[in-house]
Each structure stands twice: as structure tokens, then as C-alpha cells.
Design an enzyme around this catalytic site. Structure first.
Site, PDB file in Angstrom:
ATOM      1  CB  CYS A   1      -0.949   0.001   1.184  1.00 42.30           C
ATOM      2  SG  CYS A   1      -2.091  -1.404   1.182  1.00 42.30           S
TER       3      CYS A   1
ATOM      4  CG  HIS B   1      -3.293   3.336   1.840  1.00 39.42           C
ATOM      5  ND1 HIS B   1      -3.894   2.853   0.690  1.00 39.42           N
ATOM      6  CD2 HIS B   1      -3.299   2.319   2.737  1.00 39.42           C
ATOM      7  CE1 HIS B   1      -4.251   1.600   0.891  1.00 39.42           C
ATOM      8  NE2 HIS B   1      -3.905   1.255   2.120  1.00 39.42           N
TER       9      HIS B   1
ATOM     10  CG  ASN C   1      -6.778  -0.980   1.377  1.00 43.43           C
ATOM     11  OD1 ASN C   1      -6.077  -0.679   0.418  1.00 43.43           O
ATOM     12  ND2 ASN C   1      -6.272  -1.321   2.542  1.00 43.43           N
TER      13      ASN C   1
END
Length: 328
Positions: free
Chosen positions: A109, A251, A281
Site C-alpha cells: 500500500c 492511502h 482499500n
């Protein structure tokens, strides 16, 4: 260096929280109150990461006023390549970017932030002039759809930016990167192997990857502690303060993390970009996807200072401070 274009792409298939409630024991209220997620996009079985990434790249290249043949480096930040050997070269071929060298970068990520910083170093050295950085992931491939602690979180997507060498002011104002392998077990997509015996006592390990596993509480604590620190570190290197930030793009892991980090930095909610409710996500795709939407909607304007941070498996985390302007 200047970031001169951005683009994004997501699958058309949408899975809502109510849809997930038919797979596992959960509900829209349970998911939304804990994550801020309402829906996510999932790739169908005939959509590749390379195709989705190329779609985002085409939009970014067009915004930059370039053609694929102008690009001389492609960096694909991903943990879910179509091929274990990497997908950047396949994207190069789809784009017909025949003058570009291409490689994959894996930092989960944090991948897009790490990729952007890597691109800057090539530009600063003068080796490459026009670099395409793509963040793309399809974690639906590796989610256990019977595990409600993880299947509610992840979606698929891709985002891209074009970075160019400029003789004017540098628009990448500051950055910082970190890793802590001691916490590696907090988030994994691990290799699962079995011994295969050959002959004369020779043995090798062969197998496949397990489903994604995550220790949610540990990741939450890690993020709210380390992300404000790394942003402040990057701001210090840029000789800026939190008050200079026009927009914060984290993020898009969880709305609670986004809110907690913004509160710790004393950044008001109206300066925070969030689209986690729509996409979940999307790992390395989440920051460029959010950036592209904010730019195209007119939120982020030329001259605005953006602070961005990626964090995740490794564990890795990093931050970049940049001025948005599509002019070289």
C-alpha cells in the site's frame, strides 16, 4: 520535477456492503461504522491488472499532453501483478510505449509513494525525462471471501501520474520513506509451500500463495502513530508546516485511520480527500485514484500543495509533499 498528468480506472462491477452480507455474517452498518466503506469495485475474470493500469495510464498521458512514445520509463507499483515476473512490460506493450523501459516495484500500500519518489531520483539524475508511475492492485484475487475481517475492506483499481523533468521550480517539495520488518507478520499474502522430493535426497518447495491475512488492530495503531510522523518529516525537509498544506491524501485504507491522522496533524476535514466509501482499500492504487478524482472534479487546483502518505505491508510507510501543476 513536475507531475503533469493523472488518470485512473476502476472495474465496472460494484459490490456493496449488502452484497457482502450474503457471503459472510455482516451488515452495511457493521462495515460502514468500522471502515467508512459502502462499496468497492471488483475486476471480472476477464479483466487483467495490465489492462486496467493501461487505461489509467492513457488518461494520465493525455492530460500531460504527451503520447505513449514520449514516455521513457514506466514504474508499476503493485503487489498483484498478472505475472509473478511482473506486468510493467506488458503495460508498455499495450500502450505502445516503445521508447520506455519498464519495471515493477513492490511495496504494497506504500507502493505508489515509493514509486513516485523513485521516479524523481531518475529525473533528478537526468537519466529519464518523462516517467509514468502507475499504482494498481487487484486484491480481490487474494481475499478470502469467507473471512469477514478482510473481505469487507478491499477493492480493485489503478491510478497513474506522469512526471516530467522541468527547468522551472521543483514540484516534489519533500519526501520520507521507512520500513520495519519486525512487524512483517501484521499484514501478509504469504507463500504456502509443500516439500516436493526429487531424487537422491534432493527436495524443493512448491506451492501457491495463501489468502491475505491482517491483524487489524496492529495496523490501525501503526498507521495513526507513524503516518503523522512521516508527514511531518517530509514537511520539514520541504521547509513547510502543516498550515501550508492545501490537501491531504492518505492511502485509503479505512476512514477511521484517515480521520485519526488528520486530527493528530490538526488538519481540518475540509482539506482531506477521501473516496474510501466508494472503492474500499485499493492498495497501491488508492492515492493516485483519489488524486485523479480530486483534480478532475476541480478540488485540487494548480499551485495547491498536497501532502500524501502511503502505509501498509512490510511494514512500510512514506510521505511526499508536492505542488500540483500540470505545467512543465
Amino acid at each position: 520535477m513536475a507531475i503533469t498528468g493523472c488518470g485512473s480506472a476502476t472495474p465496472k462491477q460494484i459490490m456493496t456492503n449488502n452484497d457482502i452480507s450474503h457471503l459472510v455474517d455482516t451488515s452495511d452498518e457493521w462495515i460502514y461504522t468500522r471502515t467508512g466503506i459502502k462499496e468497492r469495485r471488483l475486476a471480472t475474470n476477464n479483466l487483467s491488472l495490465s489492462d486496467l493500469s493501461a487505461e489509467a495510464a492513457v488518461k494520465g498521458i493525455a492530460m500531460a499532453g504527451l503520447s505513449p512514445s514520449d514516455i521513457d520509463l514506466i514504474i508499476l507499483a503493485t503487489s498483484t501483478a498478472d505475472d509473478l515476473f511482473g506486468s510493467a512490460s506488458k503495460i508498455q506493450n499495450i500502450l505502445k510505449a516503445e521508447n520506455a523501459v519498464a519495471f515493477d516495484l513492490t511495496a504494497a500500500c506504500s507502493g505508489f509513494v515509493f514509486g513516485l519518489i523513485t521516479a524523481a531520483q531518475f529525473i533528478y539524475s537526468g537519466v529519464y525525462q518523462k516517467v509514468l508511475v502507475i499504482g494498481g492492485d487487484m486484491l480481490s484475487r487474494w481475499v478470502n471471501w469467507s473471512d469477514r475481517t478482510t473481505c469487507v475492506l478491499f477493492g480493485d483499481g489503478a491510478g497513474a501520474v506522469v512526471c516530467q523533468r522541468t527547468t522551472k521550480n521543483n514540484h516534489l517539495l519533500g519526501f520520507a520513506m521507512y520500513s520495519d520488518g519486525k512487524q512483517n507478520q501484521s499484514l501478509n499474502l504469504a507463500y504456502n509451500f509443500q516439500a516436493k522430493f526429487l531424487k537422491n535426497g534432493m527436495v524443493v518447495n512448491q506451492g501457491n500463495y495463501q489468502f491475505l491475512t491482517m491483524k487489524g488492530k496492529e495496523i490501525y495503531r501503526f498507521a495513526i502513530e507513524k503516518v503523522p510522523e512521516v508527514i511531518e518529516n517530509a514537511l520539514s525537509k520541504a521547509e513547510l508546516t502543516v498550515d501550508d498544506i492545501d490537501w491531504l491524501i492518505l492511502h485509503q485504507a479505512n476512514q477511521r485511520i484517515i480521520n485519526a491522522v488528520a486530527k493528530k496533524l490538526k488538519i481540518p476535514s475540509e482539506k482531506v480527500i477521501s473516496n474510501v466509501s466508494k472503492y474500499g482499500n485499493t492498495s497501491a492504487a488508492s492515492i493516485p485514484l483519489a488524486l485523479d478524482e480530486a483534480v478532475r472534479s476541480g478540488k485540487i487546483k494548480s499551485g495547491n500543495i498536497v501532502a500524501s502518505s502511503g502505509f501498509g505491508a512490510g511494514l512500510t510507510w512514506g510521505a511526499v509533499i508536492f505542488r500540483w501543476s500540470i505545467e512543465v
